[in-house]
Design a protein around this motif. Structure first.
Motif, PDB file in Angstrom:
ATOM      1  N   PRO A 112      -1.186  23.459  -7.159  1.00  0.00           N
ATOM      2  CA  PRO A 112      -0.417  23.189  -8.031  1.00  0.00           C
ATOM      3  C   PRO A 112       0.221  21.736  -7.915  1.00  0.00           C
ATOM      4  O   PRO A 112       0.891  21.184  -8.262  1.00  0.00           O
ATOM      5  CB  PRO A 112       0.885  23.780  -8.111  1.00  0.00           C
ATOM      6  N   GLU A 113      -0.075  21.231  -6.403  1.00  0.00           N
ATOM      7  CA  GLU A 113       0.455  19.902  -6.237  1.00  0.00           C
ATOM      8  C   GLU A 113      -0.273  18.630  -7.683  1.00  0.00           C
ATOM      9  O   GLU A 113      -1.640  19.062  -7.618  1.00  0.00           O
ATOM     10  CB  GLU A 113      -0.078  19.074  -5.234  1.00  0.00           C
ATOM     11  N   LYS A 114       0.404  17.822  -7.677  1.00  0.00           N
ATOM     12  CA  LYS A 114       0.222  17.244  -8.901  1.00  0.00           C
ATOM     13  C   LYS A 114      -0.981  15.569  -8.429  1.00  0.00           C
ATOM     14  O   LYS A 114      -0.241  16.142  -6.976  1.00  0.00           O
ATOM     15  CB  LYS A 114       1.202  15.974  -9.293  1.00  0.00           C
ATOM     16  N   ARG A 115      -1.602  14.938  -8.593  1.00  0.00           N
ATOM     17  CA  ARG A 115      -2.305  14.122  -8.484  1.00  0.00           C
ATOM     18  C   ARG A 115      -1.750  12.603  -8.952  1.00  0.00           C
ATOM     19  O   ARG A 115      -1.438  12.358  -9.380  1.00  0.00           O
ATOM     20  CB  ARG A 115      -3.864  13.899  -8.519  1.00  0.00           C
ATOM     21  N   VAL A 116      -1.552  11.878  -7.264  1.00  0.00           N
ATOM     22  CA  VAL A 116      -0.590  10.288  -8.265  1.00  0.00           C
ATOM     23  C   VAL A 116      -2.304   9.334  -8.112  1.00  0.00           C
ATOM     24  O   VAL A 116      -3.425   9.687  -7.290  1.00  0.00           O
ATOM     25  CB  VAL A 116       0.169  10.284  -7.216  1.00  0.00           C
ATOM     26  N   PHE A 117      -1.962   8.449  -8.786  1.00  0.00           N
ATOM     27  CA  PHE A 117      -3.399   7.400  -9.283  1.00  0.00           C
ATOM     28  C   PHE A 117      -1.681   5.986  -9.298  1.00  0.00           C
ATOM     29  O   PHE A 117      -1.711   5.994 -10.221  1.00  0.00           O
ATOM     30  CB  PHE A 117      -3.758   7.308 -10.337  1.00  0.00           C
ATOM     31  N   PHE A 118      -2.801   4.842  -9.095  1.00  0.00           N
ATOM     32  CA  PHE A 118      -2.034   3.755  -9.152  1.00  0.00           C
ATOM     33  C   PHE A 118      -2.657   2.247 -10.296  1.00  0.00           C
ATOM     34  O   PHE A 118      -3.525   3.325 -10.034  1.00  0.00           O
ATOM     35  CB  PHE A 118      -1.598   2.580  -7.681  1.00  0.00           C
ATOM     36  N   VAL A 119      -1.745   1.893 -10.781  1.00  0.00           N
ATOM     37  CA  VAL A 119      -2.613   1.140 -11.877  1.00  0.00           C
ATOM     38  C   VAL A 119      -3.337   0.255 -10.913  1.00  0.00           C
ATOM     39  O   VAL A 119      -2.745  -0.284  -9.874  1.00  0.00           O
ATOM     40  CB  VAL A 119      -1.175   0.704 -12.452  1.00  0.00           C
ATOM     41  N   ASP A 120      -4.474  -0.597 -11.893  1.00  0.00           N
ATOM     42  CA  ASP A 120      -5.337  -1.472 -10.986  1.00  0.00           C
ATOM     43  C   ASP A 120      -5.123  -2.522 -10.599  1.00  0.00           C
ATOM     44  O   ASP A 120      -5.423  -3.039  -9.283  1.00  0.00           O
ATOM     45  CB  ASP A 120      -6.669  -1.752 -11.536  1.00  0.00           C
ATOM     46  N   LYS A 121      -3.948  -2.985 -11.232  1.00  0.00           N
ATOM     47  CA  LYS A 121      -3.191  -4.926 -11.298  1.00  0.00           C
ATOM     48  C   LYS A 121      -2.416  -4.545  -9.782  1.00  0.00           C
ATOM     49  O   LYS A 121      -1.524  -5.822  -9.445  1.00  0.00           O
ATOM     50  CB  LYS A 121      -2.524  -4.981 -12.017  1.00  0.00           C
ATOM     51  N   LEU A 122      -1.829  -3.361  -9.364  1.00  0.00           N
ATOM     52  CA  LEU A 122      -0.760  -3.273  -8.349  1.00  0.00           C
ATOM     53  C   LEU A 122      -1.200  -3.032  -6.422  1.00  0.00           C
ATOM     54  O   LEU A 122      -0.935  -2.120  -5.824  1.00  0.00           O
ATOM     55  CB  LEU A 122      -0.101  -2.121  -7.946  1.00  0.00           C
ATOM     56  N   SER A 123      -2.590  -3.842  -6.340  1.00  0.00           N
ATOM     57  CA  SER A 123      -3.086  -3.807  -5.813  1.00  0.00           C
ATOM     58  C   SER A 123      -2.923  -4.657  -4.307  1.00  0.00           C
ATOM     59  O   SER A 123      -1.908  -5.591  -4.646  1.00  0.00           O
ATOM     60  CB  SER A 123      -4.199  -4.513  -5.525  1.00  0.00           C
ATOM     61  N   CYS A 124      -1.930  -4.233  -3.332  1.00  0.00           N
ATOM     62  CA  CYS A 124      -0.456  -4.772  -2.304  1.00  0.00           C
ATOM     63  C   CYS A 124      -0.394  -4.459  -1.715  1.00  0.00           C
ATOM     64  O   CYS A 124      -0.612  -3.756  -0.583  1.00  0.00           O
ATOM     65  CB  CYS A 124       0.805  -4.776  -3.657  1.00  0.00           C
ATOM     66  N   VAL A 125      -0.081  -5.220  -0.296  1.00  0.00           N
ATOM     67  CA  VAL A 125       0.377  -4.926   0.846  1.00  0.00           C
ATOM     68  C   VAL A 125       1.728  -4.150   1.319  1.00  0.00           C
ATOM     69  O   VAL A 125       2.491  -4.303   0.176  1.00  0.00           O
ATOM     70  CB  VAL A 125      -0.197  -6.525   1.993  1.00  0.00           C
ATOM     71  N   PRO A 126       1.662  -3.562   2.251  1.00  0.00           N
ATOM     72  CA  PRO A 126       3.218  -2.148   1.914  1.00  0.00           C
ATOM     73  C   PRO A 126       4.625  -3.633   1.522  1.00  0.00           C
ATOM     74  O   PRO A 126       5.004  -2.727   0.632  1.00  0.00           O
ATOM     75  CB  PRO A 126       3.059  -1.931   3.507  1.00  0.00           C
ATOM     76  N   SER A 127       4.746  -4.782   2.097  1.00  0.00           N
ATOM     77  CA  SER A 127       5.677  -5.141   2.085  1.00  0.00           C
ATOM     78  C   SER A 127       6.355  -5.405   0.704  1.00  0.00           C
ATOM     79  O   SER A 127       7.140  -5.868  -0.029  1.00  0.00           O
ATOM     80  CB  SER A 127       5.449  -6.307   3.161  1.00  0.00           C
ATOM     81  N   LYS A 128       4.833  -5.921   0.032  1.00  0.00           N
ATOM     82  CA  LYS A 128       4.896  -5.823  -1.650  1.00  0.00           C
ATOM     83  C   LYS A 128       5.403  -4.576  -2.659  1.00  0.00           C
ATOM     84  O   LYS A 128       4.874  -4.792  -3.811  1.00  0.00           O
ATOM     85  CB  LYS A 128       4.229  -7.385  -1.726  1.00  0.00           C
ATOM     86  N   THR A 129       4.957  -3.949  -2.608  1.00  0.00           N
ATOM     87  CA  THR A 129       4.987  -2.397  -3.169  1.00  0.00           C
ATOM     88  C   THR A 129       6.146  -2.066  -3.744  1.00  0.00           C
ATOM     89  O   THR A 129       7.405  -2.626  -3.293  1.00  0.00           O
ATOM     90  CB  THR A 129       4.891  -0.968  -1.986  1.00  0.00           C
ATOM     91  N   PRO A 130       6.336  -1.722  -5.350  1.00  0.00           N
ATOM     92  CA  PRO A 130       8.100  -1.604  -5.713  1.00  0.00           C
ATOM     93  C   PRO A 130       8.189  -0.412  -5.221  1.00  0.00           C
ATOM     94  O   PRO A 130       7.539   0.007  -4.864  1.00  0.00           O
ATOM     95  CB  PRO A 130       6.879  -1.633  -7.023  1.00  0.00           C
ATOM     96  N   SER A 131       9.360  -0.896  -5.646  1.00  0.00           N
ATOM     97  CA  SER A 131      10.030   0.535  -5.080  1.00  0.00           C
ATOM     98  C   SER A 131       9.985   1.723  -5.791  1.00  0.00           C
ATOM     99  O   SER A 131      10.208   2.684  -5.133  1.00  0.00           O
ATOM    100  CB  SER A 131      11.528  -0.292  -5.411  1.00  0.00           C
ATOM    101  N   GLY A 132       9.506   1.677  -6.937  1.00  0.00           N
ATOM    102  CA  GLY A 132       9.436   3.772  -6.863  1.00  0.00           C
ATOM    103  C   GLY A 132       7.813   3.433  -6.639  1.00  0.00           C
ATOM    104  O   GLY A 132       8.343   5.068  -6.563  1.00  0.00           O
ATOM    105  N   LEU A 133       7.604   2.922  -5.962  1.00  0.00           N
ATOM    106  CA  LEU A 133       5.906   3.573  -5.826  1.00  0.00           C
ATOM    107  C   LEU A 133       5.769   3.924  -4.317  1.00  0.00           C
ATOM    108  O   LEU A 133       5.060   4.348  -4.167  1.00  0.00           O
ATOM    109  CB  LEU A 133       5.143   2.473  -6.129  1.00  0.00           C
TER     110      LEU A 133
END
Length: 816
Positions: A112-133
């Motif tokens: 029942p767990e959903k799968r998450v996929f990230f937007v292509d253009k948001l390839s980033c190092v951890p420190s630059k990850t948007p807060s919602g992600l």
């Protein structure tokens, strides 16, 4: 804002009934905002595609302005079966927003767990990850690590990456003779493989039980989606079925003459016990032919390129020397730096350390010989050295049926034309019980006896080189050592991480082919054990090579060449290296490819890490590198030669090394296997009988004197062994129709970033130029190791190829 989301689906596994399952069901999508205070939005995507080859889901929706930018998407699959989702595109924005999934999404009935996929253009190092992600990034990594999952056998739909030792090569529950040591740990150091979770065997609690299905994480499996995709697993099963009838088919019977060997290419071998003739012919048309007249399958081989060009080249010393530089194992040749040659083994157990190849022998073989010191100083002497690594296994191997072994050294001289000429072969049998040390040197001779002994000595050396190539240069250094990099990348680097995106194409299918190899090639009773000299000690010897010889820092091509004495640092030379042998095809083409890869990696890393402190502060990156060293290569974790990861320069060298091993190194040792070893007298995988001059009886020596060709044939593989190895090498040399070559396909995350896209286009252009450069080198008549009468051009590092067995092409990954 009125928008539309389009989900492209590759399909579901199986036949038409699975497509029917799509109707009346849906995918539930949940858009996730980049910023944490913007929330999510749920959509029902409905089927709009018309047939199984064109499956799309669409949903129209309004997205409030305050929602902000979409950063990721959750997908819930309400079908009864897993579904392969290719991509999600949100249309209606100034630029369409793409999420490249390319992954199987499990059914809600299974999980029942959903799968998450990230937007292509948001390839980033951890420190630059948007807060919602940030929470999603961490949660996805925890799932891939298997945190909270039960420690049970992994299933087909699982996505867990974890480590285990090589405890599944034996099959003790089937036969006590199939017990094999566990590879990994103090006794037999080894890299780690993917954990399957299978229970222990009943007969040996240290060994894992075996099964026909070997777990790999779901996205590592071979493609089941694209129409016409080369299904390697099916091919392996077909090959196993075909060769099963050959394993017991006069397995110990030698070929009666060399014409009998040629029949394998002209007439073939009947396979009377097989069904499904059409399917075999469809899967392996190069091998399986169906005779309408006899109503039987025939296994008929294509003539290898080496034999097409020169039917007798395999006999010549010139070709023997050339192939050490331009054949399928150009990684063993070393420069002689010290004299006399000496062993590092304990002389109390293995006899005097000094080689029997003396200065006087060398003097007699080199025209215009000055002094041994001058020849060494002028870099004229080279060696294949299989003395110390094989000698401890000589008596163990000889306890097996129909095989033998020596420790060996082969000395070669660099001629004025830049080619290598073998001048002496030393074969050694260590002392044991009532048998004293046997050590003898063979040289090219002018009389019949020495000439035939020289031919037989070369057969033994080539068997040593073939075994070392397959077990160390090929399996250990590429397939085996790369698997921990793949596991660590998926456990510690989020799919948002730019280094994950960089490495991902270079790991395609590797875990799946490794799993097949553990089940059919390197396992107890597999092809390597049945058909190569070392027999059941083969993988154990690869552990010794890992323990004594493998170093990550020397897997980089420049460092490897320097370590073997084949190059020295020279800032005024191309690539910063001066080669000891100028016409060294593997090194020349390889260094060009190494630089192309390094320049691409440099552009990529410098874009994402413009400041040095960004590398030091990247917790995912350091967890990745730490896990590779301390877990994936745990038995080597305390070695001082591991590169330190503090700066972008450090990272560039590490990544270039990993990519080189998976692409150029593997291509160089793999895709020429059929062309060079398909005619097995050229590179026999096994030497079955000892030299006739070792403890000869009157009968043995008389037989050798009367019919030396028969003794030579008895040393070569038996009919069953030869056919089995030839069939396997044909498959392993094959490029699948869906092969992905280096510099060809651009990853979606690269394309989504304009600077990275430009850098990749430059990379692609440089890769294409390499193909033209290699063509030019092969046309240069002054380069005798790649051009000449009957000489096979060196194309193994030519970047692209057509499908099939071509002897060229550098795939991104170890995909076969």
């Amino acid at each position: 804002m009125g928008l539309k989301v389009v989900v492209t689906v590759g399909g579901v596994p199986g036949a038409t009934e699975n497509f029917q399952d799509l109707f009346g069901n849906k995918l539930i999508l949940e858009l996730v905002a980049e910023e944490s205070n913007r929330g999510t939005k749920t959509l029902d995507a409905c089927l709009t595609g018309k047939n199984p080859n064109d499956i799309k889901y669409e949903a129209e929706f309004e997205l409030p302005t305050e929602f902000g930018s979409v950063g990721a998407i959750w997908i819930k699959n309400e079908h009864g079966k897993e579904t392969f989702v290719k991509s999600v595109v949100i249309e209606g924005l100034s630029d369409p927003l793409t999420i490249s999934c390319n992954s199987w999404v499990h059914s809600n009935d299974d999980n029942p767990e959903k799968r998450v996929f990230f937007v292509d253009k948001l390839s980033c190092v951890p420190s630059k990850t948007p807060s919602g992600l940030k929470p999603l990034r961490e949660k996805e990594l925890a799932i891939l690590r298997g945190e909270g999952a039960a420690d049970v056998p992994r299933g087909k739909k699982d996505r867990i990456y974890d480590y285990d030792m090589y405890n599944d090569l034996g099959d003790p529950d089937k036969d006590s003779d199939l017990v094999r040591p566990i590879l990994g740990g103090t006794d037999h150091p080894y890299p780690r493989r993917c954990k399957t979770g299978r229970p222990r065997s009943t007969s040996d609690p240290l060994s894992e039980s075996r099964s026909t299905e070997v777990y790999v994480p779901r996205d590592e499996a071979f493609s089941e989606v694209e129409k016409g995709t080369f299904n390697l697993k099916t091919v392996f099963l077909a090959l196993a079925t075909a060769t099963a009838s050959l394993k017991n088919r006069e397995d110990d019977k030698q070929f009666s003459d060399f014409t009998n060997i040629e029949f394998l290419f002209k007439i073939g071998v009947e396979l009377p016990n097989l069904n499904d003739n059409g399917r075999l012919q469809e899967m392996l048309p190069r091998l399986f032919k169906y005779s309408e007249s006899t109503q039987k399958n025939v296994l008929r081989f294509e003539t290898p390129e080496t034999i097409k060009r020169d039917k007798f080249g395999w006999i010549s010393d010139e070709e023997f020397g050339r192939q050490t530089l331009a054949g399928i194992n150009p990684l063993s040749i070393t420069l002689v730096k010290e004299w006399p040659l000496k062993s590092k083994l304990d002389p109390k157990e293995y006899g005097p350390s000094e080689s029997a190849i003396t200065t006087e022998i060398v003097m007699g073989m080199i025209p215009g010989f000055s002094t041994i010191d001058e020849e060494i100083e002028n870099k004229k002497l080279y060696m294949l050295d299989y003395h110390d690594i094989f000698l401890p296994y000589v008596h163990k191997v000889r306890e097996q049926k129909n095989t033998t072994l020596y420790g060996s050294r082969t000395l070669m001289y660099l001629t004025p034309t830049g080619t290598l000429r073998p001048i002496a072969i030393e074969l050694v049998r260590p002392p044991k019980d009532d048998k004293p040390l046997w050590k003898k040197v063979f040289t090219p001779g002018w009389d019949a006896t020495s000439m035939w002994l020289w031919k037989l000595a070369k057969v033994h050396v080539l068997a040593h080189d073939s075994g070392y190539h397959q077990l160390v240069s090929h399996w250990l250094r590429t397939h085996c050592c790369t698997e921990p990099y793949i596991i660590a990348t998926n456990r510690q680097l989020s799919k948002m991480h730019p280094i994950h995106s960089l490495l991902h194409p270079h790991f395609r299918y590797t875990m799946a082919i490794n799993a097949l190899a553990r089940g059919a090639l390197i396992n107890a009773g597999g092809t390597i054990e049945m058909c190569f000299s070392l027999g059941k000690y083969g993988t154990e010897l690869s552990s010794v090579a890992y323990d004594q010889l493998w170093r990550f820092d020397q897997e980089a091509l420049p460092a490897d060449l320097i370590a073997r004495g084949m190059a020295v640092e020279d800032p005024d030379s191309p690539h910063g290296l001066k080669l000891s042998i100028e016409d060294y095809p593997y090194a020349n083409d390889g260094l060009r490819l190494w630089d192309i890869i390094k320049n691409w990696v440099t552009d990529y890393v410098n874009h994402y890490y413009p400041e040095e402190n960004l590398v030091k502060s990247d917790e995912e990156l350091h967890a990745w590198w730490t896990e590779i060293r301390k877990v994936g290569h745990a038995d080597k974790q305390d070695e001082p030669w591991w590169p330190i990861l503090n700066t972008p320069k450090d990272l560039i060298w590490i990544l270039t090394t990993i990519i080189w091993v998976a692409s150029g190194h593997h291509a160089a040792v793999n895709f020429g296997q059929y062309d060079y070893a398909g005619y097995f007298p050229n590179r026999a995988p096994i030497a079955r009988v000892k030299m006739p001059c070792e403890d000869p009886t009157d009968v043995e020596w008389e037989k050798f004197k009367c019919k030396p060709e028969d003794v030579l044939l008895s040393a070569l593989p038996s009919q069953g062994q030869a056919i089995q190895v030839m069939a396997v090498l044909d498959v392993l040399s094959n490029h699948s129709p869906d092969e992905e070559y280096i510099g060809d396909k651009m990853e979606p995350t690269f394309e989504a970033n304009p600077q990275i896209k430009d850098a990749y286009e430059k990379f692609k252009e440089n890769v294409q130029k390499l193909g033209t450069i290699i063509d030019g080198r092969n046309a240069d008549e002054s380069l005798r190791n790649r051009n000449g009468v009957g000489v096979v051009p060196y194309n193994l590092l030519k970047p692209s190829s057509e499908a099939g067995v071509t002897g060229m092409g550098v795939p991104n990954s170890i995909s076969i």
